[in-house]
Design an enzyme around this catalytic site. Structure first.
Site, mmCIF file in Angstrom:
data_model
loop_
_atom_site.group_PDB
_atom_site.id
_atom_site.type_symbol
_atom_site.label_atom_id
_atom_site.label_comp_id
_atom_site.label_asym_id
_atom_site.label_seq_id
_atom_site.Cartn_x
_atom_site.Cartn_y
_atom_site.Cartn_z
ATOM 1 C CG ASP A 1 85.560 23.420 0.320
ATOM 2 O OD1 ASP A 1 86.092 24.493 -0.029
ATOM 3 O OD2 ASP A 1 85.685 22.374 -0.328
ATOM 4 C CB SER A 2 83.159 24.805 -3.310
ATOM 5 O OG SER A 2 84.494 24.346 -3.379
ATOM 6 C CE1 TYR B 1 80.004 26.587 -4.597
ATOM 7 C CE2 TYR B 1 80.783 28.156 -2.962
ATOM 8 C CZ TYR B 1 79.838 27.256 -3.394
ATOM 9 O OH TYR B 1 78.723 27.023 -2.640
ATOM 10 N N GLY B 2 85.514 27.800 -8.190
ATOM 11 C CA GLY B 2 86.684 28.521 -8.684
ATOM 12 C C GLY B 2 86.550 29.121 -10.068
ATOM 13 C CB CYS C 1 85.685 27.514 -0.072
ATOM 14 S SG CYS C 1 85.729 27.715 -1.855
ATOM 15 C CG ASN C 2 91.966 29.261 -0.401
ATOM 16 O OD1 ASN C 2 92.876 29.978 -0.012
ATOM 17 N ND2 ASN C 2 91.835 28.010 0.021
ATOM 18 C CB THR C 3 86.764 30.198 -4.638
ATOM 19 O OG1 THR C 3 87.852 29.498 -5.254
ATOM 20 C CG2 THR C 3 85.999 30.977 -5.676
ATOM 21 C CD GLU D 1 87.536 17.728 -6.773
ATOM 22 O OE1 GLU D 1 86.701 17.278 -7.578
ATOM 23 O OE2 GLU D 1 87.308 18.678 -6.000
ATOM 24 C CB CYS E 1 93.483 26.298 -4.064
ATOM 25 S SG CYS E 1 92.207 25.155 -4.660
ATOM 26 C CB THR E 2 90.379 23.563 -0.364
ATOM 27 O OG1 THR E 2 89.810 23.490 -1.686
ATOM 28 C CG2 THR E 2 89.647 24.585 0.458
ATOM 29 C CG HIS E 3 91.372 20.703 -4.324
ATOM 30 N ND1 HIS E 3 90.409 21.542 -3.830
ATOM 31 C CD2 HIS E 3 90.723 19.665 -4.910
ATOM 32 C CE1 HIS E 3 89.219 21.043 -4.108
ATOM 33 N NE2 HIS E 3 89.374 19.905 -4.763
HETATM 34 N N1 DGL Z 1 87.521 25.087 -2.612
HETATM 35 C C1 DGL Z 1 88.008 25.839 -3.740
HETATM 36 C C2 DGL Z 1 89.084 26.827 -3.276
HETATM 37 O O1 DGL Z 1 89.705 26.661 -2.254
HETATM 38 C C3 DGL Z 1 88.549 24.934 -4.835
HETATM 39 C C4 DGL Z 1 87.490 24.075 -5.492
HETATM 40 C C5 DGL Z 1 86.454 24.869 -6.248
HETATM 41 O O2 DGL Z 1 86.812 25.556 -7.241
HETATM 42 O O3 DGL Z 1 85.285 24.800 -5.871
HETATM 43 O O4 DGL Z 1 89.324 27.812 -3.942
#
Ligand code: DGL
Length: 292
Positions: A26-27, A58-59, A89-91, A166, A200-202
């Site tokens: 993940d990012s 990363y987003g 990480c979705n991104t 966060e 998105c992970t969050h």
């Molecule tokens: N992990 C990223 C996602 O799932 C979210 C956090 C980021 O932007 O790095 O898209």
């Protein structure tokens, strides 16, 4: 296309005699929601988690940058010889999955296909809303994955949600207000939507809050959980799914998960934030410098 078709050669070599070794990328800390979902289904495994905390988010980054960062991390994780590499990480899944698959020689799974497949299983109207980062929405990866399953999709970038989560504001009036605004914008042109995909992970952390904001007629699908199910189906190690979801793992049991964490920024900061996302404290956290 089924969720498991995201796995490409080389094929998994199942072995009932060995614990599965599962690498999760993940990012940053958000991917711990994906790790948590996998552990709930496959507790009897060794987990290697990589959070690129020095280079998040990363987003908001370009495809080239996300692909370069993610490939570096994937190559590092490959040296741990995982049975499967999960791009939590979705991104990174949306922007770099094919670069990653081309760069490493272990099976790779992203979160987009499982998320889309899970939506397809619950939707009748074939109209979906996807909430994600700006970069994920920019690729329309979810839209394409859902279009292959007959969906019209409305994607909504929600850049404020990651920092709010966060900050720990997972049940906070400000987060609820922000979510309400995003959802009303997303639903404006989406009258027949019956499924919301958390891309998105969050976002799994604010699922209860979103449930209050989103009409009851709309099911909420979480890509983290969907991916965990796809991995469980794929590994077929005979690992027993945990009955107690999200319970704190017993560290002494031979069937308990074992974790090693690698992060590119402060070990202390990661250890401080991790319990919010993972549900329990983390111990074995190492700093790694990937250079780029
Ligand atoms: N992990 C990223 C996602 O799932 C979210 C956090 C980021 O932007 O790095 O898209």
């Amino acid at each position: 296309v089924s969720a498991t078709s995201t796995l490409e050669a080389p094929q998994l070599v199942s072995s009932a005699s060995r614990r599965p070794r599962i690498a999760v990328f993940d990012s940053g800390v958000g991917g711990l929601t994906v790790l948590r979902a996998i552990v709930a289904l496959i507790p009897n495994a060794d987990y290697i988690y990589f959070g690129d905390t020095a280079r998040l988010p990363y987003g908001s980054k370009s495809r080239e940058t996300v692909a370069r960062y993610t490939v570096e991390a994937a190559k590092f994780l490959e040296t741990h010889e995982p049975d499967i590499l999960v791009i939590g990480c979705n991104t990174a899944s949306a922007l770099a999955l094919y670069d990653i698959k081309a760069a490493v020689h272990v099976p790779v799974i992203g979160v987009i296909e499982p998320g889309a497949e899970s939506a397809a299983q619950v939707s009748v109207s074939r109209e979906a809303v996807v909430l994600a980062t700006e970069a994920t929405v920019g690729t329309h990866a979810y839209q394409r994955a859902l279009a292959r399953r007959g969906f019209a999709t409305h994607e909504k970038a929600c850049p404020l949600l990651v920092p709010l989560v966060e900050e720990g504001w997972i049940d906070h009036p400000v987060t609820e207000q922000v979510a309400r605004i995003y959802m009303s914008e997303a639903l404006r042109a989406a009258a027949h939507t019956d499924v919301l995909v958390l891309g998105c992970t969050h976002y799994p952390l604010i699922k209860a809050l979103l449930r209050r904001v989103v009409p009851d007629s709309i099911a909420i699908v979480d890509s983290a959980e969907a991916t965990a199910h796809a991995i469980f189906d794929e590994l077929k190690y005979g690992a027993q799914p945990s009955q107690k979801r999200n319970s704190r793992p017993e560290r002494r049991s031979p069937h308990a998960p074992r974790f090693t964490f690698y992060v590119t920024d402060s070990v202390e900061k990661f250890a401080r934030m991790a319990p919010l996302f993972l549900g329990h404290p983390v111990l074995d956290v190492h700093h790694i410098d990937l250079g780029g």
